[in-house]
Motif scaffolding. Structure first.
Motif, PDB file in Angstrom:
ATOM      1  N   ARG A  46       0.849  -1.187   0.000  1.00  0.00           N
ATOM      2  CA  ARG A  46       0.000   0.000   0.000  1.00  0.00           C
ATOM      3  C   ARG A  46       0.890   1.245   0.000  1.00  0.00           C
ATOM      4  NH1 ARG A  46      -2.862  -3.622  -0.892  1.00  0.00           N
ATOM      5  NH2 ARG A  46      -4.902  -4.128   0.004  1.00  0.00           N
TER       6      ARG A  46
ATOM      7  N   ARG B 114       0.950   5.760   0.094  1.00  0.00           N
ATOM      8  CA  ARG B 114       0.217   6.966   0.463  1.00  0.00           C
ATOM      9  C   ARG B 114       0.642   8.105  -0.459  1.00  0.00           C
ATOM     10  NH1 ARG B 114      -2.644   8.753   4.728  1.00  0.00           N
ATOM     11  NH2 ARG B 114      -2.112   6.879   5.930  1.00  0.00           N
ATOM     12  N   CYS B 115      -0.318   8.713  -1.134  1.00  0.00           N
ATOM     13  CA  CYS B 115      -0.057   9.849  -2.024  1.00  0.00           C
ATOM     14  C   CYS B 115      -0.760  11.076  -1.459  1.00  0.00           C
ATOM     15  CB  CYS B 115      -0.566   9.565  -3.431  1.00  0.00           C
ATOM     16  SG  CYS B 115      -0.549  11.018  -4.509  1.00  0.00           S
ATOM     17  N   GLN B 116       0.029  12.116  -1.111  1.00  0.00           N
ATOM     18  CA  GLN B 116      -0.531  13.359  -0.566  1.00  0.00           C
ATOM     19  C   GLN B 116      -0.468  14.494  -1.587  1.00  0.00           C
ATOM     20  OE1 GLN B 116       2.035  13.492   2.933  1.00  0.00           O
ATOM     21  NE2 GLN B 116       0.265  12.953   4.223  1.00  0.00           N
TER      22      GLN B 116
ATOM     23  N   LYS C  44      -4.549  17.157  -4.502  1.00  0.00           N
ATOM     24  CA  LYS C  44      -4.692  16.728  -3.105  1.00  0.00           C
ATOM     25  C   LYS C  44      -4.237  15.287  -2.895  1.00  0.00           C
ATOM     26  CE  LYS C  44      -8.470  19.919  -2.106  1.00  0.00           C
ATOM     27  NZ  LYS C  44      -9.871  20.072  -1.599  1.00  0.00           N
ATOM     28  N   GLY C  45      -3.790  14.632  -3.947  1.00  0.00           N
ATOM     29  CA  GLY C  45      -3.281  13.276  -3.818  1.00  0.00           C
ATOM     30  C   GLY C  45      -4.349  12.215  -3.913  1.00  0.00           C
ATOM     31  N   HIS C  46      -3.909  10.968  -3.887  1.00  0.00           N
ATOM     32  CA  HIS C  46      -4.827   9.825  -3.999  1.00  0.00           C
ATOM     33  C   HIS C  46      -5.067   9.140  -2.667  1.00  0.00           C
ATOM     34  CE1 HIS C  46      -3.377  10.154  -8.231  1.00  0.00           C
ATOM     35  NE2 HIS C  46      -4.611   9.773  -8.505  1.00  0.00           N
ATOM     36  N   GLY C  47      -4.383   9.582  -1.626  1.00  0.00           N
ATOM     37  CA  GLY C  47      -4.544   8.923  -0.332  1.00  0.00           C
ATOM     38  C   GLY C  47      -3.837   7.580  -0.328  1.00  0.00           C
ATOM     39  N   VAL C  48      -4.382   6.632   0.408  1.00  0.00           N
ATOM     40  CA  VAL C  48      -3.789   5.288   0.480  1.00  0.00           C
ATOM     41  C   VAL C  48      -4.343   4.454  -0.667  1.00  0.00           C
ATOM     42  CG1 VAL C  48      -3.542   3.199   1.855  1.00  0.00           C
ATOM     43  CG2 VAL C  48      -3.543   5.445   2.983  1.00  0.00           C
ATOM     44  N   ILE C  49      -3.449   3.935  -1.468  1.00  0.00           N
ATOM     45  CA  ILE C  49      -3.866   3.151  -2.642  1.00  0.00           C
ATOM     46  C   ILE C  49      -2.983   1.931  -2.806  1.00  0.00           C
ATOM     47  CG2 ILE C  49      -4.925   5.027  -3.957  1.00  0.00           C
ATOM     48  CD1 ILE C  49      -2.312   5.393  -5.441  1.00  0.00           C
TER      49      ILE C  49
ATOM     50  N   CYS D 256      -0.811   7.441 -10.678  1.00  0.00           N
ATOM     51  CA  CYS D 256      -0.258   8.232  -9.590  1.00  0.00           C
ATOM     52  C   CYS D 256       1.245   8.460  -9.787  1.00  0.00           C
ATOM     53  CB  CYS D 256      -0.512   7.535  -8.250  1.00  0.00           C
ATOM     54  SG  CYS D 256       0.196   8.402  -6.841  1.00  0.00           S
TER      55      CYS D 256
END
Length: 608
Positions: free
Chosen positions: A341, A343-345, A359-364, A374
């Motif tokens: 996993r 994290r993209c911020q 704003k990023g993709h969050g946890v992916i 991403c």
């Protein structure tokens, strides 16, 4: 006494004979000199003053056909041929007026052209290059006029009228190039088999196959004339050409005219001015269609607004479609797996690298990162890799090297690369450059020094469909003699990497990820509701330098994505304003819809 008289008579007669002989010689000399001064021709001189006017009807060059046998070059038309008249009137004024009316031309313009001819020529179409194609009725009417030096002859236009298929960049064009003619065909020139003024392949298959498709001689229409260029009665017009039923050769390409036209219809519908489309047969990587924009006219090279360069073979920044290579390299090197996993911020934290989603993709997951394209995740993957791992994986997938069909010795005439203009592209400018983290992360998302051709991009999809085995795209399947006998076949071939191939498992993961792009990723809104299941990868490449305010838009993929795939397609739209919507996936979808649409069923006859 009598003897002395007889001797004197003999002397007198001898003097008279010498005198008369001298006079006759003098008169003969005067006549001969006068004849030379006043150009009074003798029979020998008249024969020497005979000459011939010839008109080339066909160069004898090989003809190109599509995969079904439909002609791509070599359009034979009934042409109006005119020979110099040597000052003689062509015919009556009404006859000349009638000729102008038949051609729908101004009489004065037509007469000026005919009277100004210094060599035989044909009346040209509006483009000034192709012979004007007469209808059967026009040809019949012209034949009735009996104008001096005017005749209807079969003439072969090298390239047909401008249609959806007449400007195939892959076929290329011919042009005059005396310097190159000397360097390649010096011996043939010495033996007068070729002339410096003959055309030679300038691009595409015309260039790469030139040595084998020159032919064995031209076909000419010859008229014997006197010194004043007046046709000699009784000698008439003769057609002279090579007496060889095997020629001209026929080059059977893999191009499918229906597919070529379908792709062009979509590109023109969307007003694409610069870019390329490549459609490959998913089974064997045969080139079914190859489009390049701007288009061009093979009869007029260099016109403003045209470009004879084949953009399908030019390596340009690939953007996010290169993430397919980065993902393969990371999986093969074992630096990640499907369970990881991320994290993209919205930003990477180094090198000024950001994600396209502010704003990023969050946890992916890894697959979600590929589907959502991403940048942060793929920059991280690239930084984990040694630059050689990225370089070698690209090579294993047919990226960063020429992949088109080639032979080391073709028909004992030396090496042959069918798509001679194909650029190899690059991954890193150098391996040392790739050791820099900023360079490597930029490479991982398809920027920096990465360059890929649309042909390689389409072939990447074919490689994944073949479990990682790279095939060599082929655009010619065979060469045939004019009578139909096969000269040689060009079989399908692989293009293996010196570093081996990726694992079939890796290829399977990549195909599944490409399907996710359509089902839940960047192409969901354009391809998610497609009639047939599709898979692929979008990409937006930022351009540098003077084009920094513009991007290239990509989409590569295949279909159908379930069952047996039939086509692999790459769409490139170049030089789009930064921030504009990426339409490449939309065009991909429309092209695939046309290709996968079942042929319309014929309505059965009612019998009435």
């Amino acid at each position: 006494m009598d003897r002395r008289i007889s001797a004197r008579l003999v002397q007198v007669l001898l003097v008279f004979a010498i005198a008369f002989g001298t006079i006759e010689l003098r008169m003969a000399w005067i006549q001969l000199r006068a004849g030379r001064q006043h150009s009074v021709p003798t029979l020998e001189r008249s024969a020497a003053l005979q000459r011939s006017d010839s008109l080339e009807l066909d160069t004898g060059r090989a003809l190109f056909l599509d995969r079904t046998g439909a002609s791509l070059t070599g359009e034979t038309v009934k042409a109006l041929a005119v020979y110099p008249a040597g000052g003689m009137p062509r015919g009556t004024e009404p006859s000349v007026e009638r000729l102008a009316a038949i051609l729908k031309q101004d009489k004065g313009k037509l007469e000026a052209w005919m009277n100004g001819l210094r060599a035989a020529d044909v009346w040209r179409a509006a483009d000034g290059k192709r012979a004007y194609a007469l209808t059967d009725e026009q040809a019949k009417e012209i034949g009735k006029l009996r104008l001096a030096g005017v005749v209807v002859l079969p003439y072969r236009n090298r390239y047909p009228a401008q249609t959806a298929l007449s400007a195939l960049h892959a076929i290329g064009y011919v042009s005059q190039n005396p310097e190159r003619m000397r360097s390649l065909y010096g011996e043939a020139l010495t033996k007068r088999k070729l002339r410096l003024s003959d055309s030679i392949g300038g691009a595409g298959l015309e260039l790469s196959l030139d040595r084998w498709i020159q032919g064995v001689g031209r076909t000419e229409a010859i008229v014997v004339t006197d010194a004043a260029r007046r046709p000699l009665k009784g000698l008439g017009l003769r057609i002279h050409g090579p007496d060889n039923l095997h020629y001209p050769l026929q080059v059977r390409t893999t191009i499918d005219s229906r597919i070529q036209e379908a792709a062009q219809t979509v590109m023109e519908k969307h007003g694409i001015k610069q870019g390329a489309v490549v459609v490959l047969d998913a089974d064997n990587a045969d080139v079914l269609a190859m489009l390049s924009y701007p288009s061009y006219d093979p009869n007029h090279i260099g016109l403003e607004g045209t470009d004879e360069s084949n953009h399908a073979l030019i390596a340009v920044p690939p953007g996010s479609i290169f993430k397919t290579v980065t993902l393969a390299a990371a999986l093969e090197a074992g630096v990640t797996d499907l369970s990881e996993r991320f994290r993209c911020q919205g930003h990477y934290g180094r090198y000024g690298l950001k994600c396209w989603r502010e704003k990023g993709h969050g946890v992916i997951t890894l697959e979600e990162a590929y589907a959502e394209s991403c940048n942060v995740v793929f920059a991280a993957l690239a930084e984990r890799l040694h630059p050689a791992a990225l370089q070698k994986t690209a090579d294993r997938l047919g990226i960063g090297r020429q992949v088109g069909w080639h032979a080391d010795d073709f028909l004992n005439g030396g090496p042959l690369r069918l798509l001679q203009e194909e650029q190899a592209g690059t991954v890193f400018e150098s391996v040392d450059a790739g050791k820099d983290g900023g360079v490597r992360t930029g490479t991982g998302i398809g920027q920096r020094d990465v360059r890929v051709t649309p042909l390689q991009a389409a072939n990447l999809a074919v490689t994944l469909l073949h479990q990682g085995r790279v095939l060599a795209p082929r655009i010619v399947s065979e060469l045939r003699y004019a009578d139909g006998d096969v000269l040689t076949k060009l079989p399908s071939q692989a293009s293996p990497s010196a570093y081996g191939a990726i694992q079939p498992k890796t290829a399977s993961i990549l195909r599944h990820a490409m399907r996710s792009v359509v089902l839940e990723g960047t192409a969901e809104h354009t391809l998610g509701d497609a009639k047939r299941p599709l898979a692929g990868k979008s990409g937006t490449a930022e351009l540098g330098g003077a084009k920094s305010s513009h991007n290239d838009h990509w989409f590569i993929g295949y279909g159908p994505a379930e069952g047996q795939a039939r086509y692999a397609v790459a769409v490139l739209i170049e030089n789009q304003r930064a921030g504009s919507r990426n339409r490449a996936s939309e065009l991909f979808g429309e092209i695939m819809e046309r290709l996968l649409e079942p042929p319309a069923k014929k309505t059965p006859s009612s019998g009435k």
